[in-house]
Design a protein around this motif. Sequence first.
Motif, PDB file in Angstrom:
ATOM      1  N   PHE B 504       0.821  -1.198   0.000  1.00 37.27           N
ATOM      2  CA  PHE B 504       0.000   0.000   0.000  1.00 37.27           C
ATOM      3  C   PHE B 504       0.861   1.257   0.000  1.00 37.27           C
ATOM      4  O   PHE B 504       0.586   2.227  -0.700  1.00 37.27           O
ATOM      5  N   LEU B 505       1.923   1.203   0.794  1.00 33.54           N
ATOM      6  CA  LEU B 505       2.762   2.394   0.926  1.00 33.54           C
ATOM      7  C   LEU B 505       3.788   2.526  -0.196  1.00 33.54           C
ATOM      8  O   LEU B 505       4.358   3.589  -0.400  1.00 33.54           O
ATOM      9  N   ASN B 506       4.035   1.418  -0.898  1.00 30.78           N
ATOM     10  CA  ASN B 506       5.141   1.409  -1.848  1.00 30.78           C
ATOM     11  C   ASN B 506       5.084   2.486  -2.934  1.00 30.78           C
ATOM     12  O   ASN B 506       6.095   3.167  -3.160  1.00 30.78           O
ATOM     13  N   PRO B 507       3.959   2.627  -3.647  1.00 33.78           N
ATOM     14  CA  PRO B 507       3.951   3.641  -4.714  1.00 33.78           C
ATOM     15  C   PRO B 507       4.313   5.021  -4.164  1.00 33.78           C
ATOM     16  O   PRO B 507       5.098   5.760  -4.766  1.00 33.78           O
ATOM     17  N   PHE B 508       3.739   5.335  -3.008  1.00 34.45           N
ATOM     18  CA  PHE B 508       4.024   6.629  -2.412  1.00 34.45           C
ATOM     19  C   PHE B 508       5.503   6.741  -2.048  1.00 34.45           C
ATOM     20  O   PHE B 508       6.148   7.760  -2.293  1.00 34.45           O
ATOM     21  N   GLY B 509       6.030   5.657  -1.500  1.00 34.14           N
ATOM     22  CA  GLY B 509       7.435   5.650  -1.105  1.00 34.14           C
ATOM     23  C   GLY B 509       8.356   5.849  -2.290  1.00 34.14           C
ATOM     24  O   GLY B 509       9.330   6.600  -2.232  1.00 34.14           O
ATOM     25  N   LEU B 510       8.015   5.186  -3.412  1.00 29.92           N
ATOM     26  CA  LEU B 510       8.902   5.243  -4.571  1.00 29.92           C
ATOM     27  C   LEU B 510       9.004   6.651  -5.138  1.00 29.92           C
ATOM     28  O   LEU B 510      10.071   7.072  -5.595  1.00 29.92           O
ATOM     29  N   ILE B 511       7.894   7.397  -5.118  1.00 22.78           N
ATOM     30  CA  ILE B 511       7.962   8.774  -5.637  1.00 22.78           C
ATOM     31  C   ILE B 511       8.951   9.580  -4.813  1.00 22.78           C
ATOM     32  O   ILE B 511       9.607  10.483  -5.305  1.00 22.78           O
ATOM     33  N   LEU B 512       9.027   9.237  -3.523  1.00 24.52           N
ATOM     34  CA  LEU B 512       9.905   9.997  -2.637  1.00 24.52           C
ATOM     35  C   LEU B 512      11.337   9.482  -2.655  1.00 24.52           C
ATOM     36  O   LEU B 512      12.168   9.929  -1.881  1.00 24.52           O
ATOM     37  N   GLY B 513      11.618   8.509  -3.519  1.00 28.52           N
ATOM     38  CA  GLY B 513      12.971   7.958  -3.545  1.00 28.52           C
ATOM     39  C   GLY B 513      13.201   6.951  -2.431  1.00 28.52           C
ATOM     40  O   GLY B 513      14.332   6.558  -2.157  1.00 28.52           O
ATOM     41  N   LEU B 514      12.113   6.558  -1.769  1.00 27.30           N
ATOM     42  CA  LEU B 514      12.229   5.560  -0.698  1.00 27.30           C
ATOM     43  C   LEU B 514      11.485   4.302  -1.149  1.00 27.30           C
ATOM     44  O   LEU B 514      11.439   4.029  -2.339  1.00 27.30           O
ATOM     45  N   ASP B 515      10.932   3.539  -0.213  1.00 28.19           N
ATOM     46  CA  ASP B 515      10.042   2.451  -0.588  1.00 28.19           C
ATOM     47  C   ASP B 515       9.053   2.209   0.552  1.00 28.19           C
ATOM     48  O   ASP B 515       9.109   2.892   1.575  1.00 28.19           O
ATOM     49  N   GLY B 516       8.153   1.276   0.354  1.00 27.15           N
ATOM     50  CA  GLY B 516       7.090   1.038   1.328  1.00 27.15           C
ATOM     51  C   GLY B 516       7.601   0.661   2.701  1.00 27.15           C
ATOM     52  O   GLY B 516       7.076   1.085   3.728  1.00 27.15           O
ATOM     53  N   VAL B 517       8.687  -0.149   2.706  1.00 30.43           N
ATOM     54  CA  VAL B 517       9.228  -0.602   3.991  1.00 30.43           C
ATOM     55  C   VAL B 517       9.758   0.574   4.802  1.00 30.43           C
ATOM     56  O   VAL B 517       9.518   0.693   6.006  1.00 30.43           O
ATOM     57  N   ILE B 518      10.488   1.463   4.122  1.00 31.97           N
ATOM     58  CA  ILE B 518      11.067   2.612   4.820  1.00 31.97           C
ATOM     59  C   ILE B 518       9.954   3.489   5.404  1.00 31.97           C
ATOM     60  O   ILE B 518      10.006   3.903   6.563  1.00 31.97           O
ATOM     61  N   LEU B 519       8.928   3.742   4.577  1.00 29.27           N
ATOM     62  CA  LEU B 519       7.826   4.570   5.068  1.00 29.27           C
ATOM     63  C   LEU B 519       7.140   3.922   6.264  1.00 29.27           C
ATOM     64  O   LEU B 519       6.830   4.567   7.252  1.00 29.27           O
ATOM     65  N   LEU B 520       6.926   2.605   6.145  1.00 29.09           N
ATOM     66  CA  LEU B 520       6.298   1.889   7.255  1.00 29.09           C
ATOM     67  C   LEU B 520       7.154   1.996   8.503  1.00 29.09           C
ATOM     68  O   LEU B 520       6.651   2.189   9.609  1.00 29.09           O
ATOM     69  N   ALA B 521       8.472   1.876   8.319  1.00 27.85           N
ATOM     70  CA  ALA B 521       9.374   1.966   9.473  1.00 27.85           C
ATOM     71  C   ALA B 521       9.279   3.335  10.131  1.00 27.85           C
ATOM     72  O   ALA B 521       9.262   3.455  11.361  1.00 27.85           O
ATOM     73  N   PHE B 522       9.201   4.388   9.327  1.00 26.62           N
ATOM     74  CA  PHE B 522       9.061   5.723   9.904  1.00 26.62           C
ATOM     75  C   PHE B 522       7.742   5.852  10.656  1.00 26.62           C
ATOM     76  O   PHE B 522       7.668   6.442  11.722  1.00 26.62           O
ATOM     77  N   ILE B 523       6.679   5.277  10.048  1.00 29.02           N
ATOM     78  CA  ILE B 523       5.366   5.371  10.695  1.00 29.02           C
ATOM     79  C   ILE B 523       5.380   4.620  12.022  1.00 29.02           C
ATOM     80  O   ILE B 523       4.925   5.127  13.044  1.00 29.02           O
ATOM     81  N   LEU B 524       5.939   3.388  11.979  1.00 31.64           N
ATOM     82  CA  LEU B 524       5.982   2.619  13.227  1.00 31.64           C
ATOM     83  C   LEU B 524       6.992   3.202  14.205  1.00 31.64           C
ATOM     84  O   LEU B 524       6.986   2.870  15.381  1.00 31.64           O
ATOM     85  N   GLY B 525       7.886   4.070  13.689  1.00 30.51           N
ATOM     86  CA  GLY B 525       8.856   4.705  14.564  1.00 30.51           C
ATOM     87  C   GLY B 525       8.295   5.914  15.285  1.00 30.51           C
ATOM     88  O   GLY B 525       9.026   6.621  15.975  1.00 30.51           O
ATOM     89  N   PHE B 526       7.006   6.141  15.141  1.00 31.61           N
ATOM     90  CA  PHE B 526       6.374   7.289  15.797  1.00 31.61           C
ATOM     91  C   PHE B 526       6.584   7.303  17.311  1.00 31.61           C
ATOM     92  O   PHE B 526       6.864   8.350  17.879  1.00 31.61           O
ATOM     93  N   PRO B 527       6.476   6.159  17.995  1.00 33.64           N
ATOM     94  CA  PRO B 527       6.713   6.198  19.443  1.00 33.64           C
ATOM     95  C   PRO B 527       8.146   6.568  19.791  1.00 33.64           C
ATOM     96  O   PRO B 527       8.371   7.271  20.764  1.00 33.64           O
ATOM     97  N   ALA B 528       9.126   6.064  19.024  1.00 35.24           N
ATOM     98  CA  ALA B 528      10.519   6.407  19.336  1.00 35.24           C
ATOM     99  C   ALA B 528      11.355   6.271  18.083  1.00 35.24           C
ATOM    100  O   ALA B 528      11.383   5.229  17.451  1.00 35.24           O
TER     101      ALA B 528
END
Lengths: 84, 624
Positions: B504-528
Amino acid sequence: MYKLSEIKPYIKVRIIRTELPSDRYSRRLSELGFIEGTEVVPLFSALMGGIRAYLIKGTVTAVRDKDAECILTEAVRDEEGNGF
Amino acid sequence: MKKETGFDYEVALAGCPNVGKSTIFNYLTGMNQHTGNWSGKTVEHAYGYHRNDGKVYKIVDLPGTYSLSTGSAEEEIAYSYIKNSTDKYIVIVTDALSVERSLSLAVQILSVTPRAVLCVNMMDEAKKAGMFIDREKLSAQLGIPVVLCSSRSPSTLSELRDTIFSLCRGGINTDPPYSLKGKEIRESLGTEECIKTVDEICRRICAFCIEYKSSRVPDTKLDKILTSKITGIPIMLAMYGILFWITAAAANYPSEWLSSLFLFCKKYISGFLILVHTPSALYSLIIDGVYTTLSWVVAVMLPPMAIFFPLFSIMEDSGYLPRVAFNLDRAFCKACAHPKQSLTMAMGMGCNACGVMGCRIIDTQRERNIAIVTNNFIPCNGRLPALIAISSIFFAVTKSRTANSLITAAVMVGVLVFAAVISLLMSKLLAVTVYKGEPSGFALELPPYRKPDFFKVILRSFIDKVLKVLLRAVCVAAPAGAVIWCLTHFTVSDTRLLDYLVEFLNPFGLILGLDGVILLAFILGFPANETVIPVMLMSYKSSAVMLDYSSYTELGAILTTNGWTAVTALCFMIFCVCHWPCSTACLTVYRETKSIKTTLLAVLLPTAAGIILCLAVNLFHSAF
């Protein structure tokens, strides 16, 4: 009478009066010692300009040039002579 | 005498900022301290207890103020406390070098209450400057006991303590003389005339009691070097460069040691779980999920944080940071940011939540909001290890270990400069849109350089940091590991939950030069923030077995196998700097501003900036 911003470094002067715009800021500077009768010595300027450090009441306090323009001073005659 | 339960006497420490009040507070209360907020205000309230000879003394640390009036929140608190102190005692702490100025606060306090002791602190520095203070004369002029102290000399501190006790028990009579014009001052507190009257009195007292054996101009050689046009900026960059270099280079050793320790313990934990017949799913959850993430955070994220933070505290304690604020004042002026914002940004390097709280030092609400909303652009300690890791893997690729650490340090300095520039640009943007208004006046005190008590600072901040990170590791990283494990092991129609999210996150991630996993990691990194890389790694690897935490080689291999290039690394670092604040920081923003709008802005602004910048970098890259 000279503006504090115009005084060369290490020349001791005494404040005659301050003509700062807002009341609140003028009170803050007064508390730090910038009031009539206090002696001030300019020290050094910041590398980008715009602000300078002064020796006042035993502390080193930095004031912006545009505010130092509103502080009017007169030279002080020292027994040791002016300057250091 | 009205007595609250729990103590016999209440003693408050009052004084100007930068006079060493907290050293005295620490001396009197030891480990027995509590901090909170003064009721109704966002000013820190610290108090502690001291037991002596069967009596309990409550020691209150009043906020540092230059005078008693009702200008800022700090002054209001100090003033109202002292006004209502008929059954309390005040210790007025002054700094010997600037005693003329600090004495004005003392005179104002004495106009309200005579139950006080004057402590003239930092006497060792005064002696070096050729200053001589006549204690008896000063005591006679003020009508209260005077103690000359130096934090390096414990005997003077215990003398102060004993004097306080005597005062409380009624062993000393205090009687401020008529010459202090108590009534006149008390009735005109806060006005210009009052300041003038007080100033005259202080000048007279100082002329009578203080002698100067040498010229009063402070040694400005060091300051001139640090602020000169030629050497000022290189020195600033070098200071931070050295900080980062030591952190990056030194963190390897504890990392190696800790990862061996965790591997070692893993065998025993594993053995124990098997012994108690743990079901295999639970075993996997604990070992592969919780334990792996926990050990990653502690072995790889903790060492850089535990090294950087004490070093940074030393730099803070030495008095260098106001010089940085002094140097950069013009830039801050042009960015319409309050000059003290440079100090809050520096605090943000330790922890963004602390940086946001630190914005209390900014007087006006408008400029405080600008500082709060832009604070998250400064990468905090939690993001530091990730940035160091990625710079090391993708940019420090020479054969020499020394050259590599230097490159990493240089890249980190670049990241910091980038963060500062973005922060100022965003401040300017806010100042012309959401937070329009007049810049407030300003005077910055440049305290004398103090040689920090290295041992104490390092010990205190090291232990503090290690404990905090360990606690967060247990409370946040461990559950995060469990969540990731669940996402990788629970499937819906043969696809892992993780894969759904990533896809789900991958297309969005790719436009940013990242990928779905990285975006997910940032999202899950919200607590710390320190869980971002561990979560990322666990998502990339189907089997979350990590053998060597400390070497970046394995980490690098995983990333490149999953499509990372130098551009990905660049976008990762940009996004790491420009994204939403962590949960603690968000909560702190809300607590400080009590405004949902501001909190939302604090979340959206960095994120929007990150998205736009990553998009730009990615488009630029695709075009070539």
